[in-house]
Design a protein around this motif. Structure first.
Motif, PDB file in Angstrom:
ATOM      1  N   ASN A 183      31.972 -12.930  39.385  1.00  0.00           N
ATOM      2  CA  ASN A 183      32.206 -11.493  39.196  1.00  0.00           C
ATOM      3  C   ASN A 183      32.383 -11.071  37.742  1.00  0.00           C
ATOM      4  O   ASN A 183      32.283  -9.893  37.421  1.00  0.00           O
ATOM      5  N   MET A 184      32.646 -12.040  36.858  1.00  0.00           N
ATOM      6  CA  MET A 184      32.944 -11.664  35.474  1.00  0.00           C
ATOM      7  C   MET A 184      31.715 -11.157  34.722  1.00  0.00           C
ATOM      8  O   MET A 184      31.841 -10.616  33.619  1.00  0.00           O
ATOM      9  N   VAL A 185      30.520 -11.311  35.297  1.00  0.00           N
ATOM     10  CA  VAL A 185      29.307 -10.820  34.623  1.00  0.00           C
ATOM     11  C   VAL A 185      28.804  -9.527  35.258  1.00  0.00           C
ATOM     12  O   VAL A 185      27.622  -9.214  35.179  1.00  0.00           O
ATOM     13  N   PHE A 186      29.692  -8.752  35.860  1.00  0.00           N
ATOM     14  CA  PHE A 186      29.334  -7.479  36.468  1.00  0.00           C
ATOM     15  C   PHE A 186      28.687  -6.553  35.427  1.00  0.00           C
ATOM     16  O   PHE A 186      27.690  -5.884  35.680  1.00  0.00           O
ATOM     17  N   VAL A 187      29.266  -6.515  34.219  1.00  0.00           N
ATOM     18  CA  VAL A 187      28.687  -5.765  33.098  1.00  0.00           C
ATOM     19  C   VAL A 187      28.681  -6.675  31.883  1.00  0.00           C
ATOM     20  O   VAL A 187      29.716  -7.238  31.523  1.00  0.00           O
ATOM     21  N   ASP A 188      27.505  -6.848  31.262  1.00  0.00           N
ATOM     22  CA  ASP A 188      27.458  -7.599  30.007  1.00  0.00           C
ATOM     23  C   ASP A 188      26.663  -6.828  28.968  1.00  0.00           C
ATOM     24  O   ASP A 188      25.940  -5.879  29.284  1.00  0.00           O
ATOM     25  N   ALA A 189      26.840  -7.234  27.717  1.00  0.00           N
ATOM     26  CA  ALA A 189      26.257  -6.485  26.599  1.00  0.00           C
ATOM     27  C   ALA A 189      25.748  -7.424  25.527  1.00  0.00           C
ATOM     28  O   ALA A 189      26.284  -8.520  25.334  1.00  0.00           O
ATOM     29  N   SER A 190      24.701  -6.974  24.833  1.00  0.00           N
ATOM     30  CA  SER A 190      24.211  -7.628  23.619  1.00  0.00           C
ATOM     31  C   SER A 190      24.235  -6.590  22.506  1.00  0.00           C
ATOM     32  O   SER A 190      23.634  -5.522  22.647  1.00  0.00           O
ATOM     33  N   ILE A 191      24.953  -6.887  21.449  1.00  0.00           N
ATOM     34  CA  ILE A 191      25.153  -5.934  20.363  1.00  0.00           C
ATOM     35  C   ILE A 191      24.827  -6.613  19.040  1.00  0.00           C
ATOM     36  O   ILE A 191      25.289  -7.731  18.781  1.00  0.00           O
ATOM     37  N   GLU A 192      24.044  -5.952  18.192  1.00  0.00           N
ATOM     38  CA  GLU A 192      23.805  -6.447  16.843  1.00  0.00           C
ATOM     39  C   GLU A 192      24.190  -5.368  15.850  1.00  0.00           C
ATOM     40  O   GLU A 192      23.875  -4.189  16.040  1.00  0.00           O
ATOM     41  N   GLY A 193      24.903  -5.781  14.803  1.00  0.00           N
ATOM     42  CA  GLY A 193      25.336  -4.823  13.810  1.00  0.00           C
ATOM     43  C   GLY A 193      25.605  -5.500  12.483  1.00  0.00           C
ATOM     44  O   GLY A 193      25.250  -6.667  12.282  1.00  0.00           O
ATOM     45  N   ARG A 219      24.985  -5.237  37.052  1.00  0.00           N
ATOM     46  CA  ARG A 219      24.270  -5.738  38.223  1.00  0.00           C
ATOM     47  C   ARG A 219      25.193  -5.924  39.411  1.00  0.00           C
ATOM     48  O   ARG A 219      26.412  -6.068  39.275  1.00  0.00           O
ATOM     49  N   ALA A 220      24.594  -5.924  40.602  1.00  0.00           N
ATOM     50  CA  ALA A 220      25.338  -6.107  41.844  1.00  0.00           C
ATOM     51  C   ALA A 220      25.066  -7.470  42.474  1.00  0.00           C
ATOM     52  O   ALA A 220      25.885  -7.967  43.249  1.00  0.00           O
ATOM     53  N   ARG A 221      23.908  -8.074  42.162  1.00  0.00           N
ATOM     54  CA  ARG A 221      23.555  -9.352  42.787  1.00  0.00           C
ATOM     55  C   ARG A 221      24.561 -10.428  42.418  1.00  0.00           C
ATOM     56  O   ARG A 221      24.905 -10.602  41.269  1.00  0.00           O
ATOM     57  N   ARG A 222      25.033 -11.143  43.434  1.00  0.00           N
ATOM     58  CA  ARG A 222      26.008 -12.225  43.299  1.00  0.00           C
ATOM     59  C   ARG A 222      27.341 -11.733  42.732  1.00  0.00           C
ATOM     60  O   ARG A 222      28.068 -12.468  42.056  1.00  0.00           O
ATOM     61  N   ILE A 223      27.682 -10.476  43.036  1.00  0.00           N
ATOM     62  CA  ILE A 223      29.025  -9.940  42.786  1.00  0.00           C
ATOM     63  C   ILE A 223      29.679  -9.796  44.153  1.00  0.00           C
ATOM     64  O   ILE A 223      29.102  -9.192  45.059  1.00  0.00           O
ATOM     65  N   TYR A 224      30.896 -10.336  44.312  1.00  0.00           N
ATOM     66  CA  TYR A 224      31.469 -10.511  45.643  1.00  0.00           C
ATOM     67  C   TYR A 224      32.778  -9.743  45.838  1.00  0.00           C
ATOM     68  O   TYR A 224      33.544  -9.525  44.901  1.00  0.00           O
ATOM     69  N   ASP A 225      32.993  -9.371  47.129  1.00  0.00           N
ATOM     70  CA  ASP A 225      34.241  -8.727  47.539  1.00  0.00           C
ATOM     71  C   ASP A 225      35.409  -9.705  47.556  1.00  0.00           C
ATOM     72  O   ASP A 225      36.559  -9.325  47.382  1.00  0.00           O
ATOM     73  N   GLY A 226      35.096 -10.958  47.830  1.00  0.00           N
ATOM     74  CA  GLY A 226      36.120 -11.976  47.929  1.00  0.00           C
ATOM     75  C   GLY A 226      35.476 -13.331  48.155  1.00  0.00           C
ATOM     76  O   GLY A 226      34.253 -13.459  48.213  1.00  0.00           O
ATOM     77  N   ALA A 227      36.324 -14.359  48.291  1.00  0.00           N
ATOM     78  CA  ALA A 227      35.826 -15.720  48.493  1.00  0.00           C
ATOM     79  C   ALA A 227      36.531 -16.352  49.684  1.00  0.00           C
ATOM     80  O   ALA A 227      37.713 -16.100  49.928  1.00  0.00           O
ATOM     81  N   GLU A 228      35.780 -17.161  50.423  1.00  0.00           N
ATOM     82  CA  GLU A 228      36.341 -18.004  51.478  1.00  0.00           C
ATOM     83  C   GLU A 228      36.129 -19.457  51.062  1.00  0.00           C
ATOM     84  O   GLU A 228      34.995 -19.901  50.865  1.00  0.00           O
ATOM     85  N   PHE A 229      37.225 -20.180  50.914  1.00  0.00           N
ATOM     86  CA  PHE A 229      37.173 -21.557  50.414  1.00  0.00           C
ATOM     87  C   PHE A 229      37.618 -22.495  51.526  1.00  0.00           C
ATOM     88  O   PHE A 229      38.726 -22.386  52.036  1.00  0.00           O
ATOM     89  N   SER A 230      36.747 -23.418  51.894  1.00  0.00           N
ATOM     90  CA  SER A 230      37.059 -24.379  52.961  1.00  0.00           C
ATOM     91  C   SER A 230      37.155 -25.782  52.381  1.00  0.00           C
ATOM     92  O   SER A 230      36.324 -26.179  51.551  1.00  0.00           O
TER      93      SER A 230
END
Length: 318
Positions: free
Chosen positions: A258-268, A197-208
């Protein structure tokens, strides 16, 4: 009393859930009770201790830790007793909200103090870290200790879990860089799903933040490791004591998104190596291949289906 050999033939299913991010483990045991033992002389007491190890005969077992019975449920016919358990370390004291101030301490030191309070062994990458900022003062206000620790961890790029008497407390980058414990291929799965997904994935952060020494509003910028598909910037305003804390918080919150850019669910098939906090290598899905960090592992043993493991994981490298 160890009654493993007595109950093994009665077990219909065992479900064990292991989670990262400060969440406690869960256990449910489903027992056939045609002999009326579990609703009679063997009826367990709430709070009774349950220990669990799972795996294959002749191979190392997964120590799931100690649990306490929290809920009992009898269904029928046929008669089935379900025993639901919570991690034994979740004591009344740990469920109590506290107010406390920590002064001149780092996050790992605070974690060590909380672990020691409940007789847990702290396991961490090292005792000192560049990201382990020292607080002049940080206050826990009417929070349970693990809730407070979870908030600090999320704000400063740490993850932790409690398992088998240990509080495993690691920086996220350190967890993500550990070599994969196992490779999972498409042919070795029962079902799978991926999300990119792209939603709420960021180029960078500005912290004030407001600098207490200069009495000025300071803004710091932190770039993402990889460019965002949207080009968006995460803007944050929060309280900090100094520039180091602001830098660490900005990196942590950017990473958290950004760490959830790609996630997976796997059963085996059941695999005792699949526990929260371990990395796995997924292969056979083309552009979605890579190293993934396990955030939740659900181990299920049942007469009908045998031993299976389902994981929820996020990609840490392609």
């Amino acid at each position: 009393m160890n009654i493993t050999s007595d109950v093994s033939q009665m077990v219909l299913a065992i479900r064990y859930v292991d989670r990262l991010d400060g969440a406690s483990g869960e256990l449910e045991v489903e027992l056939e009770d045609s002999m009326k033992l579990w609703q009679g002389p063997w009826y367990p007491a709430l709070g009774d201790a349950v220990s669990l190890q799972i795996g294959y005969s002749g191979q190392p077992l997964l120590d799931c830790g100690d649990f306490q019975i929290d809920e009992l449920e009898l269904d029928g016919p046929p008669d089935v007793m379900r025993i639901r358990c919570l991690a034994a370390y979740i004591t009344p004291a740990m469920r109590t909200a506290n107010t406390m101030a920590y002064e001149n301490m780092g996050i790992v030191e605070i974690a060590a103090q909380i672990a020691g309070k409940y007789g847990l062994t702290l396991v961490t990458a090292s005792s000192e870290s560049e990201s382990d900022v020292v607080f002049a003062r940080v206050t826990q206000r009417r929070q349970m200790d693990l809730e407070f620790l979870k908030r600090l961890a999320r704000e400063h790029n740490f993850d932790f879990t409690v398992r088998a008497g240990q509080l495993v407390f690691y920086e996220r980058p350190a967890l993500e860089s550990v070599p994969a414990a196992v490779t999972i291929t498409r042919s070795n799965t029962i079902r799978f799903s991926f999300r990119n997904r792209a939603r709420r994935i960021y180029d960078g952060a500005e912290f004030s933040y407001f600098d207490p020494d200069t009495k000025e509003l300071i803004t710091q910028s932190v770039p993402a490791d990889q460019p965002s598909p949207t080009g968006d910037t995460l803007k944050i305003v929060a309280r900090c004591e100094n520039a180091q804390q602001a830098q660490v918080k900005a990196e942590a919150l950017l990473h958290l998104h950004n760490m959830v850019f790609v996630d997976a669910s796997i059963e085996g098939p059941g695999n005792t190596v699949l526990v929260a906090g371990n990395n796995v290598l997924l292969s056979g899905w083309g552009a979605l291949d890579g190293a993934y960090l396990v955030e939740t592992a659900k181990h299920h043993l049942a007469r009908a289906t045998g031993y299976t493991t389902a994981i929820a994981a996020r990609r840490v490298s392609a």
